[in-house]
Scaffold this motif. Structure first.
Motif, short mmCIF file in Angstrom:
data_model
loop_
_atom_site.label_atom_id
_atom_site.label_comp_id
_atom_site.label_asym_id
_atom_site.label_seq_id
_atom_site.Cartn_x
_atom_site.Cartn_y
_atom_site.Cartn_z
N LEU A 629 6.54 49.10 -16.01
CA LEU A 629 5.59 48.04 -16.34
C LEU A 629 6.13 46.69 -15.90
O LEU A 629 7.31 46.39 -16.11
CB LEU A 629 5.33 48.00 -17.84
CG LEU A 629 4.46 49.10 -18.45
CD1 LEU A 629 4.36 48.90 -19.95
CD2 LEU A 629 3.07 49.10 -17.84
N ARG A 630 5.25 45.89 -15.31
CA ARG A 630 5.63 44.54 -14.89
C ARG A 630 4.69 43.54 -15.57
O ARG A 630 3.47 43.76 -15.58
CB ARG A 630 5.53 44.41 -13.37
CG ARG A 630 6.51 45.31 -12.62
CD ARG A 630 6.35 45.15 -11.11
NE ARG A 630 5.09 45.74 -10.65
CZ ARG A 630 4.94 47.03 -10.33
NH1 ARG A 630 5.95 47.86 -10.44
NH2 ARG A 630 3.78 47.49 -9.92
N PRO A 631 5.26 42.44 -16.15
CA PRO A 631 6.69 42.11 -16.28
C PRO A 631 7.32 42.86 -17.45
O PRO A 631 6.62 43.42 -18.29
CB PRO A 631 6.65 40.60 -16.55
CG PRO A 631 5.34 40.39 -17.27
CD PRO A 631 4.39 41.37 -16.67
N ALA A 632 8.65 42.81 -17.51
CA ALA A 632 9.38 43.55 -18.54
C ALA A 632 9.77 42.68 -19.72
O ALA A 632 10.05 43.20 -20.80
CB ALA A 632 10.66 44.16 -17.93
N ALA A 633 9.78 41.37 -19.56
CA ALA A 633 10.38 40.47 -20.54
C ALA A 633 9.82 40.69 -21.94
O ALA A 633 8.61 40.64 -22.17
CB ALA A 633 10.15 39.02 -20.12
N THR A 653 14.52 53.69 -22.03
CA THR A 653 13.94 52.59 -21.26
C THR A 653 15.07 51.84 -20.55
O THR A 653 16.23 51.88 -20.96
CB THR A 653 13.17 51.60 -22.16
OG1 THR A 653 14.09 51.00 -23.09
CG2 THR A 653 12.05 52.29 -22.90
N GLU A 654 14.69 51.13 -19.50
CA GLU A 654 15.65 50.32 -18.74
C GLU A 654 14.92 49.13 -18.15
O GLU A 654 13.84 49.28 -17.57
CB GLU A 654 16.29 51.16 -17.64
CG GLU A 654 17.32 50.39 -16.82
CD GLU A 654 17.89 51.20 -15.66
OE1 GLU A 654 18.76 50.67 -14.95
OE2 GLU A 654 17.44 52.35 -15.47
N THR A 655 15.51 47.96 -18.33
CA THR A 655 14.95 46.76 -17.72
C THR A 655 15.62 46.53 -16.38
O THR A 655 16.84 46.41 -16.29
CB THR A 655 15.16 45.54 -18.63
OG1 THR A 655 14.53 45.77 -19.88
CG2 THR A 655 14.57 44.29 -17.99
N THR A 656 14.81 46.53 -15.32
CA THR A 656 15.32 46.35 -13.96
C THR A 656 14.58 45.20 -13.30
O THR A 656 13.66 44.60 -13.90
CB THR A 656 15.12 47.63 -13.13
OG1 THR A 656 13.72 47.78 -12.87
CG2 THR A 656 15.65 48.86 -13.85
N VAL A 661 11.29 50.10 -17.12
CA VAL A 661 11.16 51.50 -16.72
C VAL A 661 11.20 52.36 -17.98
O VAL A 661 12.19 52.33 -18.73
CB VAL A 661 12.28 51.92 -15.75
CG1 VAL A 661 12.09 53.38 -15.33
CG2 VAL A 661 12.30 51.00 -14.52
N ILE A 662 10.14 53.12 -18.22
CA ILE A 662 10.03 53.97 -19.42
C ILE A 662 10.02 55.42 -18.97
O ILE A 662 9.13 55.83 -18.20
CB ILE A 662 8.73 53.67 -20.19
CG1 ILE A 662 8.62 52.18 -20.52
CG2 ILE A 662 8.65 54.52 -21.46
CD1 ILE A 662 7.24 51.79 -21.03
N THR A 663 11.01 56.17 -19.41
CA THR A 663 10.97 57.62 -19.20
C THR A 663 10.12 58.20 -20.32
O THR A 663 10.50 58.17 -21.49
CB THR A 663 12.38 58.22 -19.23
OG1 THR A 663 13.17 57.60 -18.19
CG2 THR A 663 12.34 59.72 -19.01
#
Length: 674
Positions: A629-633, A653-656, A661-663
């Motif tokens: 998803l964009r944005p992540a903030a 989840t991971e913020t890149t 990014v959500i698994t």
């Protein structure tokens, strides 16, 4: 459609026949559950009540009507409207009339044309309508005819003079005389006399040449009629009919049908005080190229054009019991997203800008490619301007086990309603302007000049069982690449006294014939028929359905999707009415496939034979996908349970630099992003 406030409304509908017979507590439970899943209209079947009325079973009629009244009350409290259907269904033996009901029907006969042409049948039927609609509902304090929660009442279900059931040798003597006299009166008015009509037509190819039962009896004021097959666009039909006579018969049948609906609706409004919206019928015809258009024309006195259409299973041989899934049934899975399958339910043609609804539809079992169905309705039905879509049929008290032909109460269908219904009802996918407009001259249609843009019929398991290869015959000739305009924008027909013709946008701007990719005029939808993938990309909803692994990474405006599931659906939607880029509450909804535990098949050439039906519980294929998803903030993901409630389960989840990014959890359909 519009609410009393003027607010526009679309209906996300289910057939709820099973709800009527439930105990009050279960009616309340289902009303709450359906509202939660996004349903805002339930269609109910009134056939059992008419049977009680017809047979004089007063006690049963009162009990059934009380259950209907109680259900209307339960649904109304949750904001769900009601559609009363199946008041009359001439193709069903349960609607037989007797001599006690109407003279001429002996000890019980199926009425095929009586409602159209017999005032006595109409009077008897309207007595039932009066009883049904004007009996006070003790739970609401008013009759259903005056209740805004009862949005629609249907004159008849799947009943038409233009379907394969119309054959002179199918009619009882009483009905045959009725329609032959009506045709003779019509011809005498047009030509001055019955004899003048016969002279004008000439002696070539009278109906009696093909059906012995259909004789001309001018001395009795009767004229014979062709069976419906002779009025189709088929080559054999053109070779055997008298063209002038057949043309007149077709005009007579269509105009008398239209006048019948005008008369019935006027009677309901003026004599019975019915304030609900009224629909005519919803049936297919023997040939969509000419008769299908005329059928919809006959509905125009009503408040909406309706259709029933199915995406049926590919069996070999045909299942012995059309209404059941049995061990030994041999079938082939196929998706509407890829040829050679043709997505017939989405070949929508609007008539004169009337409201348009599907009052029955199913992607029938045991096909495993079903999760595409709610996704396609949510997106393409929105783009095409369909005003209501009914999922047929909700008959079980809890999840549907074992598998049923028309089941919807499963994770792959009902479980996909929350996001799909929200997108559809809120209009998060724009309605497109017309891509094609066809001007239609009725004289040309009566003269067997078919239209270029016509809706398909679909294949209904019930009618495949009854009429075999006649069911969906034209659909089998259809090719996806000839019909891509339907996925570009709305297709509209306009009746005119002038010349017929076609107006179209430049389809090459939206269609790539080499890759068989089609974009909508709104640029929000794309259908890749080669891969079997549909994507939606709007400010409020984004996602994909189809063969996800084959498609590879899917890049949308605010969402990226990667999946190792062969087939599935992912829909990302704003829950707070703000664009996804700004939303503080987003639902990520995922679907794959479901089967009863222990369901098994074995290969038979290109098909599969069922060896075990399995049972409880329903199993869902594990989800193997991630969403960015964009944005992540500032965003975090929460796993929801099967009822949509938050859990404290961990989620990866991971913020890149690309976003959050959500698994997706492998065993949950729903993830909330806040």
């Amino acid at each position: 459609f519009a609410l009393g406030s003027g607010e526009p409304v679309r209906f996300w509908m289910v057939q709820g026949g099973g709800l009527v017979n439930m105990q009050p507590e279960m009616q309340d439970y289902w009303a709450r559950r359906l509202a939660k899943y996004g349903v805002n209209l339930v269609r109910l079947q009134m056939g059992s009540l008419f049977r009680d009325y017809r047979t004089g079973n007063e006690q049963s009629l009162e009990q059934r009507l009380d259950r209907v009244h109680r259900l209307v009350y339960a649904l109304q409290r949750e904001g769900i409207y009601v559609y009363l259907g199946h008041l009359w269904w001439h193709t069903s033996g349960t609607y037989q009339l007797t001599e006690e009901n109407v003279p001429g029907y002996g000890d019980g006969t199926q009425a095929l044309v009586g409602l159209f042409y017999d005032p006595a049948v109409q009077e008897f039927f309207n007595g039932f309508v009066d009883r049904l609609l004007n009996t006070e509902n003790p739970y609401t304090g008013r009759p259903m005819s005056q209740d805004p929660a009862v949005a629609f009442v249907e004159v008849q279900n799947e009943s038409s003079l233009l379907f394969w059931t119309f054959r002179p040798d199918n009619l009882i003597p009483h009905e045959q005389e009725l329609i032959e006299r009506a045709f003779a009166d019509w011809a005498a008015e047009r030509y001055g006399s019955i004899e003048a009509a016969l002279e004008s037509w000439g002696p070539e190819s009278p109906p009696s040449q093909f059906v012995e039962a259909s004789q001309d009896r001018p001395e009795e004021g009767r004229l014979g009629l062709y069976g419906i097959g002779s009025l189709t666009m088929a080559d054999w039909a053109a070779d055997q009919r008298n063209p002038r006579r057949a043309r007149d018969q077709l005009e007579f049948m269509v105009e008398s049908t239209r006048e019948f609906y005008e008369h019935m609706i006027s009677t309901w409004r003026e004599e019975l005080g019915v304030r609900n919206l009224v629909t005519a019928s919803n049936w297919k015809t023997a040939d969509p190229r000419n008769l299908g258009v005329l059928e919809h024309y006959s509905y125009t006195p009503s408040d909406a054009i309706c259709d029933n259409i199915y995406f049926d299973v590919d069996y070999e041989p045909r299942a012995e019991r059309f209404h059941s899934i049995d061990v030994g049934d041999t079938f082939r899975d196929f998706s509407a997203l890829k040829p050679p399958a043709v997505p017939a339910p989405l070949m929508v043609v609007h008539t004169e800008d009337h409201p348009y609804m599907f009052t029955e539809n199913n992607w029938c079992r045991p096909n495993r490619y079903r999760v595409e169905w709610p996704f396609l309705v949510s997106t393409y039905a929105s783009m095409m301007g369909v005003d209501g879509w009914l999922f047929f049929s909700l008959d079980s008290q809890l999840w549907q086990v074992p598998m049923a032909v028309w089941d919807i109460n499963v994770p792959s269908i009902l479980g996909q309603f929350p996001a799909a219904a929200l997108a559809y009802r809120q209009g998060y996918v724009q309605e497109a302007p017309p891509a094609v407009t066809e001007r239609i001259n009725l004289d040309e249609l009566y003269g067997f000049q078919g239209v270029e843009m016509y809706g398909l019929s679909g294949r209904d398991p019930l009618w495949t069982d009854r009429i075999g290869e006649l069911e969906g015959a034209i659909d089998r000739e259809a090719r996806v690449d000839d019909r891509l305009a339907f996925f570009v924008g709305r297709v509209v027909r306009r009746f005119t006294d002038g010349a017929g013709g076609l107006e179209s946008v430049d389809l090459s701007e939206y269609v790539d014939p080499e890759t068989v990719r089609v974009q909508s005029m709104t640029r929000e939808l794309e259908w890749d028929f080669t891969t079997g993938l549909v994507t939606v990309d709007t400010p409020y909803v984004q996602g994909a359905t189809g063969f996800l692994r084959e498609a590879g990474p899917i890049e949308l405006g605010n969402v990226s999707i990667r999946s190792d599931n062969e087939y599935g659906a992912v829909m990302v939607i704003s829950l707070d009415g703000r664009p996804l880029a700004e939303s503080e509450s987003i639902l990520v909804q995922t679907g794959t496939e479901d089967l009863p535990y222990g369901f098994r098949t074995e290969p038979v050439n290109d098909f599969r034979r069922i060896t075990d039906l399995g049972g409880y519980p329903l199993n869902v294929r594990r989800i193997d996908a991630s969403v960015t998803l964009r944005p992540a903030a500032g965003r975090r993901a929460v796993v929801l349970d099967e009822n949509g409630y938050s859990t404290d389960r961990p989620i990866e989840t991971e913020t890149t630099a690309d976003g959050l990014v959500i698994t997706l959890p492998e065993d949950s359909l729903y993830t909330l992003v806040q």
